[in-house]
Design a protein around this motif. Structure first.
Motif, PDB file in Angstrom:
ATOM      1  N   SER A 148       2.235  27.139  38.575  1.00 24.21           N
ATOM      2  CA  SER A 148       2.076  27.495  39.987  1.00 24.21           C
ATOM      3  C   SER A 148       2.896  26.557  40.860  1.00 24.21           C
ATOM      4  CB  SER A 148       0.602  27.429  40.405  1.00 24.21           C
ATOM      5  OG  SER A 148       0.159  26.092  40.537  1.00 24.21           O
ATOM      6  N   GLY A 149       3.559  25.569  40.234  1.00 25.52           N
ATOM      7  CA  GLY A 149       4.401  24.623  40.959  1.00 25.52           C
ATOM      8  C   GLY A 149       3.734  23.278  41.143  1.00 25.52           C
ATOM      9  N   SER A 150       4.395  22.214  40.681  1.00 28.83           N
ATOM     10  CA  SER A 150       3.830  20.869  40.821  1.00 28.83           C
ATOM     11  C   SER A 150       4.181  20.225  42.147  1.00 28.83           C
ATOM     12  CB  SER A 150       4.319  19.954  39.683  1.00 28.83           C
ATOM     13  OG  SER A 150       3.759  20.334  38.455  1.00 28.83           O
ATOM     14  N   GLY A 151       5.279  20.662  42.764  1.00 25.86           N
ATOM     15  CA  GLY A 151       5.758  19.998  43.965  1.00 25.86           C
ATOM     16  C   GLY A 151       6.653  18.828  43.605  1.00 25.86           C
ATOM     17  N   GLY A 152       7.351  18.298  44.608  1.00 24.90           N
ATOM     18  CA  GLY A 152       8.285  17.217  44.376  1.00 24.90           C
ATOM     19  C   GLY A 152       7.685  15.851  44.631  1.00 24.90           C
ATOM     20  N   GLY A 153       8.486  14.807  44.418  1.00 22.88           N
ATOM     21  CA  GLY A 153       8.087  13.453  44.734  1.00 22.88           C
ATOM     22  C   GLY A 153       7.047  12.878  43.791  1.00 22.88           C
ATOM     23  N   ASN A 154       6.438  11.749  44.218  1.00 25.82           N
ATOM     24  CA  ASN A 154       5.444  11.086  43.377  1.00 25.82           C
ATOM     25  C   ASN A 154       4.171  11.906  43.242  1.00 25.82           C
ATOM     26  OD1 ASN A 154       4.525   8.535  41.949  1.00 25.82           O
ATOM     27  ND2 ASN A 154       2.935   8.724  43.490  1.00 25.82           N
ATOM     28  N   ASP A 155       3.746  12.570  44.332  1.00 30.21           N
ATOM     29  CA  ASP A 155       2.564  13.426  44.221  1.00 30.21           C
ATOM     30  C   ASP A 155       2.784  14.518  43.181  1.00 30.21           C
ATOM     31  OD1 ASP A 155       1.336  11.907  46.139  1.00 30.21           O
ATOM     32  OD2 ASP A 155       1.477  13.383  47.735  1.00 30.21           O
ATOM     33  N   GLY A 156       4.002  15.073  43.159  1.00 36.03           N
ATOM     34  CA  GLY A 156       4.324  16.080  42.158  1.00 36.03           C
ATOM     35  C   GLY A 156       4.230  15.519  40.748  1.00 36.03           C
ATOM     36  N   LYS A 157       4.678  14.289  40.564  1.00 33.01           N
ATOM     37  CA  LYS A 157       4.595  13.656  39.243  1.00 33.01           C
ATOM     38  C   LYS A 157       3.142  13.458  38.832  1.00 33.01           C
ATOM     39  CE  LYS A 157       5.546   9.348  36.774  1.00 33.01           C
ATOM     40  NZ  LYS A 157       6.064   7.963  36.864  1.00 33.01           N
ATOM     41  N   MET A 158       2.315  12.971  39.756  1.00 36.52           N
ATOM     42  CA  MET A 158       0.912  12.729  39.422  1.00 36.52           C
ATOM     43  C   MET A 158       0.200  14.033  39.040  1.00 36.52           C
ATOM     44  SD  MET A 158       0.480   9.438  39.601  1.00 36.52           S
ATOM     45  CE  MET A 158       2.156   9.338  38.946  1.00 36.52           C
ATOM     46  N   TRP A 159       0.501  15.096  39.805  1.00 34.09           N
ATOM     47  CA  TRP A 159      -0.118  16.389  39.506  1.00 34.09           C
ATOM     48  C   TRP A 159       0.391  16.925  38.167  1.00 34.09           C
ATOM     49  CZ3 TRP A 159      -4.288  18.727  40.469  1.00 34.09           C
ATOM     50  CH2 TRP A 159      -4.441  20.115  40.340  1.00 34.09           C
ATOM     51  N   ASP A 160       1.667  16.786  37.924  1.00 33.54           N
ATOM     52  CA  ASP A 160       2.254  17.187  36.654  1.00 33.54           C
ATOM     53  C   ASP A 160       1.561  16.465  35.506  1.00 33.54           C
ATOM     54  OD1 ASP A 160       4.205  18.431  34.956  1.00 33.54           O
ATOM     55  OD2 ASP A 160       5.371  16.564  34.964  1.00 33.54           O
ATOM     56  N   PHE A 161       1.308  15.167  35.692  1.00 29.67           N
ATOM     57  CA  PHE A 161       0.645  14.388  34.646  1.00 29.67           C
ATOM     58  C   PHE A 161      -0.788  14.864  34.434  1.00 29.67           C
ATOM     59  CE2 PHE A 161      -1.679  10.876  32.799  1.00 29.67           C
ATOM     60  CZ  PHE A 161      -0.806  10.394  31.840  1.00 29.67           C
ATOM     61  N   GLN A 162      -1.516  15.087  35.522  1.00 31.62           N
ATOM     62  CA  GLN A 162      -2.903  15.542  35.374  1.00 31.62           C
ATOM     63  C   GLN A 162      -2.993  16.825  34.571  1.00 31.62           C
ATOM     64  OE1 GLN A 162      -4.836  14.930  39.608  1.00 31.62           O
ATOM     65  NE2 GLN A 162      -6.397  14.944  38.023  1.00 31.62           N
ATOM     66  N   LEU A 163      -2.042  17.722  34.785  1.00 26.67           N
ATOM     67  CA  LEU A 163      -2.083  18.997  34.091  1.00 26.67           C
ATOM     68  C   LEU A 163      -1.516  18.915  32.675  1.00 26.67           C
ATOM     69  CD1 LEU A 163      -2.727  19.894  37.022  1.00 26.67           C
ATOM     70  CD2 LEU A 163      -1.713  22.067  36.424  1.00 26.67           C
ATOM     71  N   CYS A 164      -1.126  17.706  32.289  1.00 25.75           N
ATOM     72  CA  CYS A 164      -0.757  17.453  30.903  1.00 25.75           C
ATOM     73  C   CYS A 164      -1.888  16.798  30.125  1.00 25.75           C
ATOM     74  CB  CYS A 164       0.476  16.538  30.842  1.00 25.75           C
ATOM     75  SG  CYS A 164       2.063  17.397  30.988  1.00 25.75           S
ATOM     76  N   THR A 165      -3.004  16.539  30.776  1.00 28.29           N
ATOM     77  CA  THR A 165      -4.085  15.811  30.110  1.00 28.29           C
ATOM     78  C   THR A 165      -5.328  16.690  29.943  1.00 28.29           C
ATOM     79  OG1 THR A 165      -4.639  14.814  32.268  1.00 28.29           O
ATOM     80  CG2 THR A 165      -3.214  13.549  30.804  1.00 28.29           C
ATOM     81  N   THR A 166      -6.193  16.726  30.954  1.00 29.45           N
ATOM     82  CA  THR A 166      -7.432  17.503  30.803  1.00 29.45           C
ATOM     83  C   THR A 166      -7.577  18.621  31.830  1.00 29.45           C
ATOM     84  OG1 THR A 166      -8.669  15.943  32.209  1.00 29.45           O
ATOM     85  CG2 THR A 166      -8.637  15.516  29.826  1.00 29.45           C
ATOM     86  N   LEU A 167      -6.775  18.585  32.880  1.00 31.40           N
ATOM     87  CA  LEU A 167      -6.892  19.592  33.941  1.00 31.40           C
ATOM     88  C   LEU A 167      -5.870  20.704  33.674  1.00 31.40           C
ATOM     89  CD1 LEU A 167      -8.633  19.730  36.591  1.00 31.40           C
ATOM     90  CD2 LEU A 167      -6.561  19.058  37.797  1.00 31.40           C
ATOM     91  N   ILE A 168      -6.165  21.539  32.713  1.00 35.78           N
ATOM     92  CA  ILE A 168      -5.189  22.524  32.240  1.00 35.78           C
ATOM     93  C   ILE A 168      -5.390  23.854  32.958  1.00 35.78           C
ATOM     94  CG2 ILE A 168      -4.218  23.628  30.184  1.00 35.78           C
ATOM     95  CD1 ILE A 168      -4.211  20.505  30.199  1.00 35.78           C
ATOM     96  N   ASP A 169      -4.288  24.413  33.530  1.00 35.88           N
ATOM     97  CA  ASP A 169      -4.408  25.727  34.172  1.00 35.88           C
ATOM     98  C   ASP A 169      -3.442  26.730  33.525  1.00 35.88           C
ATOM     99  OD1 ASP A 169      -2.047  24.777  35.209  1.00 35.88           O
ATOM    100  OD2 ASP A 169      -2.528  25.177  37.302  1.00 35.88           O
ATOM    101  N   PRO A 170      -3.972  27.576  32.660  1.00 34.46           N
ATOM    102  CA  PRO A 170      -3.135  28.597  32.003  1.00 34.46           C
ATOM    103  C   PRO A 170      -2.711  29.674  33.001  1.00 34.46           C
ATOM    104  CG  PRO A 170      -5.219  28.230  30.826  1.00 34.46           C
ATOM    105  CD  PRO A 170      -5.349  27.621  32.183  1.00 34.46           C
ATOM    106  N   ILE A 171      -1.441  29.654  33.373  1.00 39.56           N
ATOM    107  CA  ILE A 171      -0.915  30.616  34.335  1.00 39.56           C
ATOM    108  C   ILE A 171       0.374  31.201  33.771  1.00 39.56           C
ATOM    109  CG2 ILE A 171       0.110  30.895  36.626  1.00 39.56           C
ATOM    110  CD1 ILE A 171      -1.731  28.673  37.619  1.00 39.56           C
ATOM    111  N   GLY A 172       0.388  32.516  33.558  1.00 42.93           N
ATOM    112  CA  GLY A 172       1.575  33.171  33.026  1.00 42.93           C
ATOM    113  C   GLY A 172       2.027  34.318  33.916  1.00 42.93           C
ATOM    114  N   PHE A 173       3.081  34.982  33.480  1.00 43.23           N
ATOM    115  CA  PHE A 173       3.642  36.115  34.217  1.00 43.23           C
ATOM    116  C   PHE A 173       3.517  37.364  33.346  1.00 43.23           C
ATOM    117  CE2 PHE A 173       5.757  32.312  35.691  1.00 43.23           C
ATOM    118  CZ  PHE A 173       5.895  32.480  37.061  1.00 43.23           C
ATOM    119  N   SER A 174       2.798  38.354  33.843  1.00 44.63           N
ATOM    120  CA  SER A 174       2.587  39.581  33.067  1.00 44.63           C
ATOM    121  C   SER A 174       3.686  40.598  33.343  1.00 44.63           C
ATOM    122  CB  SER A 174       1.231  40.203  33.422  1.00 44.63           C
ATOM    123  OG  SER A 174       1.296  40.843  34.690  1.00 44.63           O
ATOM    124  N   GLU A 175       3.680  41.657  32.569  1.00 50.71           N
ATOM    125  CA  GLU A 175       4.604  42.773  32.791  1.00 50.71           C
ATOM    126  C   GLU A 175       4.284  43.496  34.091  1.00 50.71           C
ATOM    127  OE1 GLU A 175       7.162  43.517  31.024  1.00 50.71           O
ATOM    128  OE2 GLU A 175       6.856  42.433  29.133  1.00 50.71           O
TER     129      GLU A 175
END
Length: 571
Positions: free
Chosen positions: A416-443
Motif C-alpha cells: 500500500s506504500g511505505s512512504g519516503g524518508g526515515n518514517d518510510g524506513k521505520m514503517w517498512d521495517f515494521q512490516l518486515c517483522t510482525t505487522l504483516i499486511d497481505p495486500i495484492g492486486f487481483s484480476e
C-alpha cells in the motif's frame, strides 16, 4: 513531562489527510476567529469562566497545577493550554520489557481546555507511522467530544517516527529495532504517558470505584486505530473504551482477503469518475508492454517524463522499471482514495482518474500526466517528502518513493506504500517483522494483477535488512489474541469504517456483541469521522449522523462505568 526544547522539523505523517479543501476550511476558521467581535466575545467568556470557577487554577509553565497548591491538586482543573504546543515525557523507557531503566523523551501534545476535573474522561489520541509535527490531529476529539464530556486529551507520538528517537545520537541497529520497534513497546509507551497525565490531573489510576477515576478512551485511525483497539484488549484494567477508526485488525491477523484493498480502490475511483477503472486498466496494460519493449531504461523513463540522471540505481532493466511504475501508480491511487472525502471533483482521486480518461493523450502521456499530478499535490508530499524539492525539475524523480536506508526499493514490504524518508524506513521495517499486511492486486482491480506471497515478502525483507529479519505473520495475533475478540472477552470497542476506504476490507464491518460495535459510512474514506478538519458543513449526511451515534455510544458506555463506580462505592 516538560515543554518543548526546540523542535526539529520532521517529515510528514503516514496518514496524509491534509487536502487542499482542508486547508481552505482551516483558514476560514482562523479568519472567523480573528474577527474583533469574536475575539472580544471569547475573551469575555474566558473572564466569566475564571470568575465563576473559583476551584480552578491556571496551569503552571510546565502544564501542571501550581506546586504551592499540591495538596489541593486533585480537586483542581488544569488551565488553558495551547494544544498544538509540543511537550516531552522524559521518563519514557527505551525498553519496557528487559528491566533496563534507560529513558528517552517521547513527544506528545495535550489539551486540558475543557477538562472538568478528576472523575471526567481522558481521550488518548494514538500516533502512528509518521511524525506529529502539527499538534493535535482530530478536531472531533478536541473541539467536540472533549467539551461534551468535560474531558482532557493527550496525544502521543509513536516511537521511532518523527525527529525524536529512543536511540539518541546514532541510528538504531537492526537488532535494536527488532526489540524496540514493536506494537507492544508502543502500547507500553501509551500506558506510561497516560499514567503520568492522570497523575498530573489528579485522577485515580486504576480504582474505577473512586470518585476521582478518569476513564481512558483511546482513539486512533488506521494503524493507530489498530493500536487503539489493542490498548483496550491488552490493558483492559487501565483502558476503558476504544474508538478505532479504519482499523485493519483482520489484515494484521491474516484473515482478510488480500485482494480487497485494491479492489475497493478500483470501485471507489469508478464511483467518483465513471469509466475510470476501464481507462486505468487499459492504459496500464499498454504502458507495461511499451515500457518493456523500450531499448533501454533511459528511453522508458524519458517516455514518461521521468528523471534519468536520478533514477534508482537498482532499476537496471525495463522489466524492473515496469513493475515498480505499476506499483507506484497503485499505491498513489490508494493514497488519493484515503483522502477521497467529502466526494467532489476537487479531490485528487477524481483528478487522477481524469488523467487516465484524457482521450487526447497517448498512453505514455497519460502515465506522465499522472505523475506530474503527484508533484503538484500537497497530500502526496505528506506521504513522500521529496516531492516539493523535485518540483524544480520538469521530470518526475522516482527516488521520492524510496525510504531511507540501504537497498531501498519502490516496492517495499507494504504494497500500500511505505512512504519516503526515515518514517518510510521505520514503517517498512515494521512490516518486515510482525505487522504483516497481505495486500495484492487481483484480476478484478484496475491495476496489473500481482499476487502477494509470504515468500516474496521474506525475500525482500532479508535483502533489505539481513537474514536476521524474518516476517512473523501470526506472532501479533498469537500474543494479543485479537483474532478472536469475543473469545478473549473483549468489550467496549467501537469500530468505524468508511466504505470507500480500502482499509475497510481488513476491518470489522459488523457488530460482534453489544459492546463491540461497528459503524459504517457509505460516503466515508479513510477514518473520515476523525479527519483533520471535521465536523464541517461539507460533511455528508452519513458522517453527520455518525458523529451523533459515536457520541451517544461513548456516552452510554461512560454512564455505565459511572454507574458501576457508584454501586462499588455503596458496597
Amino acid at each position: 513531562m516538560r515543554e518543548g526544547y526546540g523542535a526539529i522539523d520532521g517529515v510528514g505523517g503516514g496518514d496524509s489527510e491534509h487536502a487542499e479543501e482542508s486547508s481552505t476550511r482551516a483558514a476560514s476558521v482562523r479568519e472567523f476567529l480573528a474577527r474583533p467581535l469574536v475575539r472580544g466575545a471569547a475573551a469575555l467568556c474566558l473572564v466569566l469562566i475564571m470568575v465563576l470557577s473559583g476551584s480552578r487554577t491556571p496551569a503552571s509553565p510546565s502544564g501542571t497545577a501550581d506546586d504551592n497548591a499540591s495538596d489541593a491538586h486533585s480537586t483542581k482543573v488544569a488551565g488553558y493550554h495551547n494544544e498544538d504546543e509540543e511537550l516531552f515525557y522524559d521518563e519514557q523507557l527505551v525498553d519496557h520489557f528487559n528491566g533496563d531503566k534507560t529513558t528517552w523523551s517521547n513527544r506528545y501534545y495535550k489539551s486540558t481546555n475543557y477538562f472538568e476535573g478528576p472523575g471526567h474522561p481522558i481521550f488518548l489520541v494514538v500516533g502512528g507511522e509518521g511524525a506529529l509535527d502539527d499538534g493535535m490531529l482530530y478536531p472531533f476529539i478536541t473541539q467536540h467530544l472533549a467539551p461534551h464530556f468535560g474531558a482532557a486529551v493527550v496525544q502521543i507520538e509513536h516511537r521511532f517516527y518523527g525527529p525524536y528517537q529512543p536511540i539518541v545520537g546514532r541510528e538504531a541497529t537492526t537488532a535494536e529495532l527488532l526489540e524496540l520497534l514493536t506494537p507492544q513497546q508502543a502500547l507500553a509507551d501509551m500506558v506510561q504517558l497516560t499514567k503520568a497525565f492522570k497523575e498530573e490531573l489528579g485522577c485515580a489510576q486504576y480504582d474505577r470505584g473512586s470518585e476521582k477515576y478518569c476513564p481512558v478512551i483511546s482513539v486512533g485511525g488506521s494503524y493507530p486505530g489498530f493500536l487503539s483497539a489493542m490498548f483496550r484488549v491488552v490493558h483492559p484494567d487501565f483502558v476503558d473504551i476504544s474508538y478505532a477508526s479504519s482499523a485493519p485488525l483482520k489484515l494484521y491477523d491474516q484473515t482478510a482477503d488480500q485482494n480487497a484493498y485494491y479492489d475497493i480502490v478500483t470501485k471507489a475511483a469508478e464511483r467518483l469518475s465513471p469509466g475510470c477503472a476501464h481507462a486505468v486498466r487499459v492504459t496500464l496494460q499498454e504502458a507495461r508492454q511499451l515500457i518493456r519493449k523500450m531499448p533501454a531504461v533511459a528511453d522508458a523513463l524519458e517516455s514518461m517524463n521521468m528523471c534519468v540522471e536520478t533514477a534508482p540505481e537498482y532499476i537496471t532493466t525495463t522489466k524492473t522499471l515496469s513493475r515498480d511504475v505499476m506499483m507506484a501508480v497503485g499505491f498513489s491511487f490508494a493514497d488519493y482514495d484515503m483522502d477521497a472525502y467529502p466526494p467532489s471533483e476537487d479531490l485528487g482521486l477524481y483528478k487522477a482518474c481524469r488523467a487516465f480518461q484524457d482521450k487526447k493523450a497517448t498512453t505514455m502521456e497519460k502515465v506522465a500526466n499522472f505523475f506530474q499530478l503527484l508533484k503538484s499535490d500537497a497530500d502526496a508530499e505528506e506521504e513522500n517528502p521529496g516531492l516539493v524539492a523535485a518540483e524544480s525539475s520538469d521530470c518526475f524523480d522516482l527516488t521520492v518513493f524510496l525510504p531511507d536506508g540501504e537497498n531501498a526499493r519502490i516496492t517495499t514490504s507494504d504494497w500500500s506504500g511505505s512512504g519516503g524518508g526515515n518514517d518510510g524506513k521505520m514503517w517498512d521495517f515494521q512490516l518486515c517483522t510482525t505487522l504483516i499486511d497481505p495486500i495484492g492486486f487481483s484480476e478484478e482491480s484496475m491495476f496489473p494483477a500481482r499476487k502477494w506471497t509470504y515468500e516474496s515478502l521474506t525475500e525482500y525483507c532479508q535483502m533489505r535488512y539481513g537474514e536476521e529479519v524474518t516476517p512473523q505473520p501470526l506472532a501479533l495475533s498469537s500474543d494479543m489474541g485479537f483474532n478472536d475478540l469475543l473469545g478473549i472477552g473483549a468489550s467496549h470497542i467501537l469500530f468505524t469504517n468508511g466504505l470507500q476506504d480500502m482499509w475497510s476490507g481488513g476491518s470489522y464491518l459488523e457488530d460482534l456483541s453489544d459492546t463491540i460495535l461497528a459503524l459504517n459510512f457509505e460516503n466515508g474514506a479513510h477514518h473520515s469521522d476523525i479527519n483533520h478538519v471535521g465536523p464541517t458543513e461539507d460533511d455528508t449526511d452519513d458522517i453527520r449522523e455518525g458523529y451523533v451515534k459515536i457520541t451517544n455510544i461513548l456516552e452510554k458506555w461512560l454512564d455505565g462505568i459511572k454507574s458501576e463506580a457508584r454501586r462499588a462505592r455503596k458496597e
